[in-house]
Design an enzyme around this catalytic site. Structure first.
Site, PDB file in Angstrom:
ATOM      1  N   CYS A 242      97.680 195.656 109.964  1.00 28.75           N
ATOM      2  CA  CYS A 242      96.269 195.358 109.732  1.00 28.75           C
ATOM      3  C   CYS A 242      95.356 196.353 110.456  1.00 28.75           C
ATOM      4  O   CYS A 242      95.332 197.507 110.059  1.00 28.75           O
ATOM      5  CB  CYS A 242      95.964 193.894 110.067  1.00 28.75           C
ATOM      6  N   HIS A 323      99.894 190.724 106.806  1.00 32.21           N
ATOM      7  CA  HIS A 323     100.546 190.217 108.024  1.00 32.21           C
ATOM      8  C   HIS A 323     101.983 189.813 107.745  1.00 32.21           C
ATOM      9  O   HIS A 323     102.251 188.667 107.391  1.00 32.21           O
ATOM     10  CB  HIS A 323      99.745 189.036 108.584  1.00 32.21           C
ATOM     11  N   GLU A 325     104.275 189.095 109.729  1.00 35.16           N
ATOM     12  CA  GLU A 325     104.759 188.042 110.634  1.00 35.16           C
ATOM     13  C   GLU A 325     104.524 186.653 110.039  1.00 35.16           C
ATOM     14  O   GLU A 325     105.136 185.673 110.475  1.00 35.16           O
ATOM     15  CB  GLU A 325     104.128 188.172 112.025  1.00 35.16           C
TER      16      GLU A 325
HETATM   17  N1  LIG Z   1      93.706 191.235 110.979  1.00 36.85           N
HETATM   18  C1  LIG Z   1      93.216 192.415 111.334  1.00 36.85           C
HETATM   19  O1  LIG Z   1      93.820 193.165 112.089  1.00 36.85           O
HETATM   20  C2  LIG Z   1      91.836 192.764 110.830  1.00 36.85           C
HETATM   21  C3  LIG Z   1      91.516 194.218 110.957  1.00 36.85           C
HETATM   22  C4  LIG Z   1      90.036 194.540 110.876  1.00 36.85           C
HETATM   23  N2  LIG Z   1      89.321 193.909 111.932  1.00 36.85           N
HETATM   24  C5  LIG Z   1      89.498 194.123 109.530  1.00 36.85           C
HETATM   25  O2  LIG Z   1      88.794 193.140 109.433  1.00 36.85           O
HETATM   26  O3  LIG Z   1      89.779 194.764 108.549  1.00 36.85           O
END
Ligand SMILES: NC(=O)CC[C@H](N)C(=O)O
Length: 353
Positions: A242, A323, A325
């Site tokens: 992410c 994600h 995980e």
């Molecule tokens: N879950 C995250 O790592 C979000 C990454 C970043 N803050 C976004 O909103 O794109």
């Protein structure tokens, strides 16, 4: 009579019911996840945001700390059609405002049409619409939270032992706990370093792989993490989830951009371009990789074609926008962690030679 108000940047003030009192402000976003409210409410990537649940009933299976992704509630407030007492009591105990008995469908369609926006909330017996508007007017754009990493990162390095041979240096930009446990479960020793660690701090743990975590806010504000990536690119395998994908891409010469309302949910379809296979993924992001720099796109979002996975055999890089995980969410993509640890034990480097 209402005892809670939600002020939106488009000028509207919605009436609601206070479930946990307080006044606050943040960027208004929504998740379509129908389970996993404990994981979402403790996900550090929600810092400085107000989280609306599109699913109408939140809290129907209680609140258990085993399912938390960090030690505290991370969004600044929660909005749902109906919150159970379990969730409302938890949020009240944490001092996080919560409201329900509001038309969340209207909020979600507004955010879909107008984008994530500034929002103010005032909840409790003395709350007024003006309080909510004052909060909304004081809400800063997400990219102005330049040191948001300090709010969510560890203050000091910590080690989580998995008992194996691989050492992972994890830059904690707001890491979800299950990213760490997904690595230790596979035998890695995870050295968690603050978001502003220096290249020397990383070198000191003698890692086999450098892993950049998820995190809140604008990835361009994670300058120290970008410097570390720049320093080790080509020397150490790199992995990211992410915000980690975004930081690694920017550090290698690519770029990111803000999306209108982002992806937040547990049923985002992602296609692997090498196998043509589609998996369901958990997502929570408002930015996306725009220019991938030297990295190859390996996975895309089926709904909107945005970049979901990047790879470089030459530089030993593997990243995901979603994600893997999977807390909450489908477990289709857990194999990512095996791929990262394979990279760390250099099997891919040998194969690429
Ligand atoms: N879950 C995250 O790592 C979000 C990454 C970043 N803050 C976004 O909103 O794109």
């Amino acid at each position: 009579m209402s005892d809670a108000y939600i002020a939106l940047a488009d000028g509207r003030v919605l009436e609601a019911r206070a479930r946990a009192p307080g006044r606050t402000r943040g960027e208004l976003v929504f998740t379509t996840a129908y389970t996993g409210y404990e994981e979402s409410l403790t996900d550090p990537s929600y810092a400085e945001q107000i989280l609306t649940f599109s699913y109408p009933l939140i809290g129907n299976y209680g609140v258990r700390t085993e399912r938390f992704e960090s030690e505290s509630v991370q969004p600044r407030a929660a909005i749902a059609r109906e919150l159970t007492d379990d969730v409302a009591d938890w949020l009240a105990g944490e001092g996080v405002p919560a409201v329900d008995h509001v038309d969340t469908r209207e909020i979600v369609t507004t955010v879909r049409e107008e984008g994530a926006m500034a929002c103010g909330i005032a909840a409790g017996p003395d709350a007024t619409p003006e309080d909510a508007v004052d909060e909304m007017e004081a809400c800063k754009p997400m990219s102005d939270h330049v040191d948001i990493g300090a709010q969510v990162s560890v203050a000091e390095p910590t080690v989580h032992e998995g008992g194996g041979d691989v050492d992972v240096a994890l830059l904690d930009c707001g890491a979800k706990g299950s990213i760490i446990s997904s690595l230790t479960d596979r035998g890695a020793d995870v050295h968690v370093l603050p978001y502003d660690a220096t290249p020397e701090d990383v070198a000191a743990v003698e890692p086999d792989v450098l892993f950049v975590s998820n995190g809140p806010g604008d990835p361009e504000n994670f300058v120290a993490a970008q410097n570390v990536v720049d320093e080790f690119a080509g020397e150490l395998p790199l992995a990211g989830i992410c915000l980690g994908q975004q930081v690694i891409t920017s550090a290698l010469g690519g770029s990111t951009e803000k999306m209108a309302f982002g992806h937040r949910g547990v049923n985002q379809p992602v296609k692997d371009l090498r196998t043509d296979k589609v998996v369901m993924t958990t997502q929570n992001h408002g930015y996306t990789v725009d220019d991938t720099g030297p990295l190859e796109v390996t996975q895309v979002n089926v709904n909107d074609d945005t970049v979901e996975g990047l790879d470089s055999e030459e530089l030993d890089v593997i990243t995901r926008q979603y994600h893997p995980e999977a807390n909450p969410g489908p477990h289709d993509s857990l194999g990512f962690f095996d791929e990262v640890l394979d990279l760390a034990s250099s099997s891919r480097r040998v194969a690429a030679d």
